[in-house]
Design a protein around this motif. Structure first.
Motif, PDB file in Angstrom:
ATOM      1  N   CYS A  83       7.467 -17.482   4.590  1.00 50.28           N
ATOM      2  CA  CYS A  83       6.788 -16.215   4.368  1.00 50.28           C
ATOM      3  C   CYS A  83       5.685 -16.094   5.406  1.00 50.28           C
ATOM      4  O   CYS A  83       5.192 -17.093   5.945  1.00 50.28           O
ATOM      5  CB  CYS A  83       6.225 -16.090   2.953  1.00 50.28           C
ATOM      6  N   ALA A  84       5.331 -14.847   5.697  1.00 50.67           N
ATOM      7  CA  ALA A  84       4.302 -14.564   6.700  1.00 50.67           C
ATOM      8  C   ALA A  84       3.511 -13.348   6.255  1.00 50.67           C
ATOM      9  O   ALA A  84       4.021 -12.498   5.497  1.00 50.67           O
ATOM     10  CB  ALA A  84       4.948 -14.325   8.058  1.00 50.67           C
ATOM     11  N   ALA A  85       2.295 -13.262   6.722  1.00 52.04           N
ATOM     12  CA  ALA A  85       1.426 -12.143   6.361  1.00 52.04           C
ATOM     13  C   ALA A  85       0.757 -11.590   7.614  1.00 52.04           C
ATOM     14  O   ALA A  85       0.447 -12.340   8.546  1.00 52.04           O
ATOM     15  CB  ALA A  85       0.369 -12.595   5.353  1.00 52.04           C
ATOM     16  N   ASP A  86       0.559 -10.279   7.605  1.00 52.02           N
ATOM     17  CA  ASP A  86      -0.054  -9.629   8.745  1.00 52.02           C
ATOM     18  C   ASP A  86      -1.057  -8.597   8.276  1.00 52.02           C
ATOM     19  O   ASP A  86      -0.801  -7.843   7.345  1.00 52.02           O
ATOM     20  CB  ASP A  86       1.009  -8.959   9.608  1.00 52.02           C
ATOM     21  N   ASN A  87      -2.181  -8.534   8.960  1.00 48.04           N
ATOM     22  CA  ASN A  87      -3.261  -7.617   8.626  1.00 48.04           C
ATOM     23  C   ASN A  87      -2.976  -6.235   9.218  1.00 48.04           C
ATOM     24  O   ASN A  87      -3.799  -5.660   9.921  1.00 48.04           O
ATOM     25  CB  ASN A  87      -4.586  -8.179   9.148  1.00 48.04           C
ATOM     26  N   TRP A  88      -1.769  -5.730   8.921  1.00 46.67           N
ATOM     27  CA  TRP A  88      -1.307  -4.442   9.448  1.00 46.67           C
ATOM     28  C   TRP A  88      -1.834  -3.327   8.579  1.00 46.67           C
ATOM     29  O   TRP A  88      -1.645  -3.337   7.369  1.00 46.67           O
ATOM     30  CB  TRP A  88       0.219  -4.430   9.475  1.00 46.67           C
ATOM     31  N   LYS A  89      -2.477  -2.338   9.147  1.00 45.99           N
ATOM     32  CA  LYS A  89      -3.077  -1.247   8.390  1.00 45.99           C
ATOM     33  C   LYS A  89      -2.295   0.051   8.518  1.00 45.99           C
ATOM     34  O   LYS A  89      -2.701   1.091   8.003  1.00 45.99           O
ATOM     35  CB  LYS A  89      -4.522  -1.020   8.847  1.00 45.99           C
ATOM     36  N   GLY A  90      -1.137   0.000   9.188  1.00 43.51           N
ATOM     37  CA  GLY A  90      -0.351   1.206   9.348  1.00 43.51           C
ATOM     38  C   GLY A  90       0.687   1.361   8.254  1.00 43.51           C
ATOM     39  O   GLY A  90       0.593   0.774   7.180  1.00 43.51           O
ATOM     40  N   VAL A  91       1.713   2.131   8.564  1.00 41.81           N
ATOM     41  CA  VAL A  91       2.783   2.421   7.608  1.00 41.81           C
ATOM     42  C   VAL A  91       3.865   1.356   7.708  1.00 41.81           C
ATOM     43  O   VAL A  91       4.173   0.868   8.802  1.00 41.81           O
ATOM     44  CB  VAL A  91       3.386   3.809   7.897  1.00 41.81           C
ATOM     45  N   GLY A  92       4.456   1.018   6.560  1.00 44.77           N
ATOM     46  CA  GLY A  92       5.574   0.103   6.569  1.00 44.77           C
ATOM     47  C   GLY A  92       5.190  -1.326   6.889  1.00 44.77           C
ATOM     48  O   GLY A  92       4.032  -1.735   6.751  1.00 44.77           O
ATOM     49  N   CYS A  93       6.196  -2.110   7.296  1.00 46.90           N
ATOM     50  CA  CYS A  93       5.973  -3.529   7.590  1.00 46.90           C
ATOM     51  C   CYS A  93       6.870  -3.946   8.744  1.00 46.90           C
ATOM     52  O   CYS A  93       7.896  -3.321   9.012  1.00 46.90           O
ATOM     53  CB  CYS A  93       6.282  -4.373   6.349  1.00 46.90           C
ATOM     54  N   GLY A  94       6.474  -4.999   9.407  1.00 48.37           N
ATOM     55  CA  GLY A  94       7.244  -5.493  10.530  1.00 48.37           C
ATOM     56  C   GLY A  94       8.264  -6.526  10.097  1.00 48.37           C
ATOM     57  O   GLY A  94       8.079  -7.225   9.104  1.00 48.37           O
ATOM     58  N   HIS A  95       9.353  -6.628  10.820  1.00 46.78           N
ATOM     59  CA  HIS A  95      10.350  -7.640  10.497  1.00 46.78           C
ATOM     60  C   HIS A  95      10.720  -8.480  11.711  1.00 46.78           C
ATOM     61  O   HIS A  95      11.798  -9.082  11.752  1.00 46.78           O
ATOM     62  CB  HIS A  95      11.587  -7.010   9.862  1.00 46.78           C
ATOM     63  N   GLN A  96       9.808  -8.526  12.667  1.00 44.78           N
ATOM     64  CA  GLN A  96       9.965  -9.411  13.813  1.00 44.78           C
ATOM     65  C   GLN A  96       8.897 -10.491  13.740  1.00 44.78           C
ATOM     66  O   GLN A  96       7.746 -10.211  13.400  1.00 44.78           O
ATOM     67  CB  GLN A  96       9.823  -8.634  15.114  1.00 44.78           C
ATOM     68  N   ARG A 121       0.832  -1.214   0.000  1.00 50.23           N
ATOM     69  CA  ARG A 121       0.000   0.000   0.000  1.00 50.23           C
ATOM     70  C   ARG A 121       0.860   1.255   0.000  1.00 50.23           C
ATOM     71  O   ARG A 121       0.523   2.249  -0.647  1.00 50.23           O
ATOM     72  CB  ARG A 121      -0.946   0.002   1.189  1.00 50.23           C
ATOM     73  N   ASP A 122       1.992   1.253   0.723  1.00 56.19           N
ATOM     74  CA  ASP A 122       2.838   2.438   0.722  1.00 56.19           C
ATOM     75  C   ASP A 122       4.167   2.220   0.021  1.00 56.19           C
ATOM     76  O   ASP A 122       4.960   3.160  -0.129  1.00 56.19           O
ATOM     77  CB  ASP A 122       3.064   2.973   2.143  1.00 56.19           C
ATOM     78  N   GLY A 123       4.412   0.985  -0.382  1.00 50.03           N
ATOM     79  CA  GLY A 123       5.625   0.692  -1.146  1.00 50.03           C
ATOM     80  C   GLY A 123       6.885   0.560  -0.323  1.00 50.03           C
ATOM     81  O   GLY A 123       7.976   0.393  -0.872  1.00 50.03           O
ATOM     82  N   LEU A 124       6.759   0.628   0.997  1.00 50.69           N
ATOM     83  CA  LEU A 124       7.965   0.541   1.831  1.00 50.69           C
ATOM     84  C   LEU A 124       8.479  -0.892   1.867  1.00 50.69           C
ATOM     85  O   LEU A 124       7.706  -1.852   1.904  1.00 50.69           O
ATOM     86  CB  LEU A 124       7.651   1.030   3.243  1.00 50.69           C
ATOM     87  N   ILE A 125       9.786  -1.013   1.856  1.00 50.22           N
ATOM     88  CA  ILE A 125      10.470  -2.309   1.840  1.00 50.22           C
ATOM     89  C   ILE A 125      11.585  -2.287   2.870  1.00 50.22           C
ATOM     90  O   ILE A 125      12.274  -1.282   3.043  1.00 50.22           O
ATOM     91  CB  ILE A 125      11.042  -2.619   0.447  1.00 50.22           C
ATOM     92  N   TYR A 126      11.744  -3.411   3.535  1.00 50.49           N
ATOM     93  CA  TYR A 126      12.830  -3.582   4.498  1.00 50.49           C
ATOM     94  C   TYR A 126      13.687  -4.767   4.081  1.00 50.49           C
ATOM     95  O   TYR A 126      13.161  -5.795   3.616  1.00 50.49           O
ATOM     96  CB  TYR A 126      12.254  -3.843   5.900  1.00 50.49           C
TER      97      TYR A 126
END
Length: 125
Positions: free
Chosen positions: A95-108, A53-58
């Motif tokens: 691989c894992a998926a999360d129903n996160w609606k904020g900015v970015g993504c988690g890596h834990q 959604r925001d294109g952020l990548i870690y």
């Protein structure tokens, strides 16, 4: 929500592999996606994630410049392109998926509720 990884295998040092993560019951424009790996005797390590959604990548320092995360246009499959593989990359990859609606993504790992079964990557020296 279901995730199925594929694409692992045995490769020589310096080789490449592309892992796939097929989603069912949702798409990756609703969920963030992360790639993790776990070697024997070690903790699960977050190596990459993206929020389409925001294109952020870690990328973790251990894979930055060698691995690339992406999704297909339909956002039903995520990929991890791995190049210049080293023996230290040997691990079970998830691989894992999360129903996160904020900015970015988690890596834990604790930030993700939905996991695939894993695919083994072995890099020979």
């Amino acid at each position: 929500v279901q995730l199925v990884e594929s694409g692992g295998g045995l490769v020589q040092t310096g080789g490449s592999l592309r892992l796939s993560c097929a989603a069912s019951g949702f798409t990756f424009d609703e969920y963030t996606v992360g790639w993790f790996r776990q070697a024997p005797g070690k903790e699960r390590e977050g190596i990459s994630c993206t929020n389409t959604r925001d294109g952020l990548i870690y990328y973790s320092d251990s894979v930055k410049g060698r691995f690339t995360i992406s999704t297909n246009d339909a956002k039903t499959t995520a990929f991890l392109e791995m190049k210049s593989l080293k023996p230290d990359d040997t691990a079970l990859y998830f691989c894992a998926a999360d129903n996160w609606k904020g900015v970015g993504c988690g890596h834990q790992p604790y930030e993700y509720d939905n996991w695939g079964q894993g695919t083994q990557v072995t890099v020979s020296s």
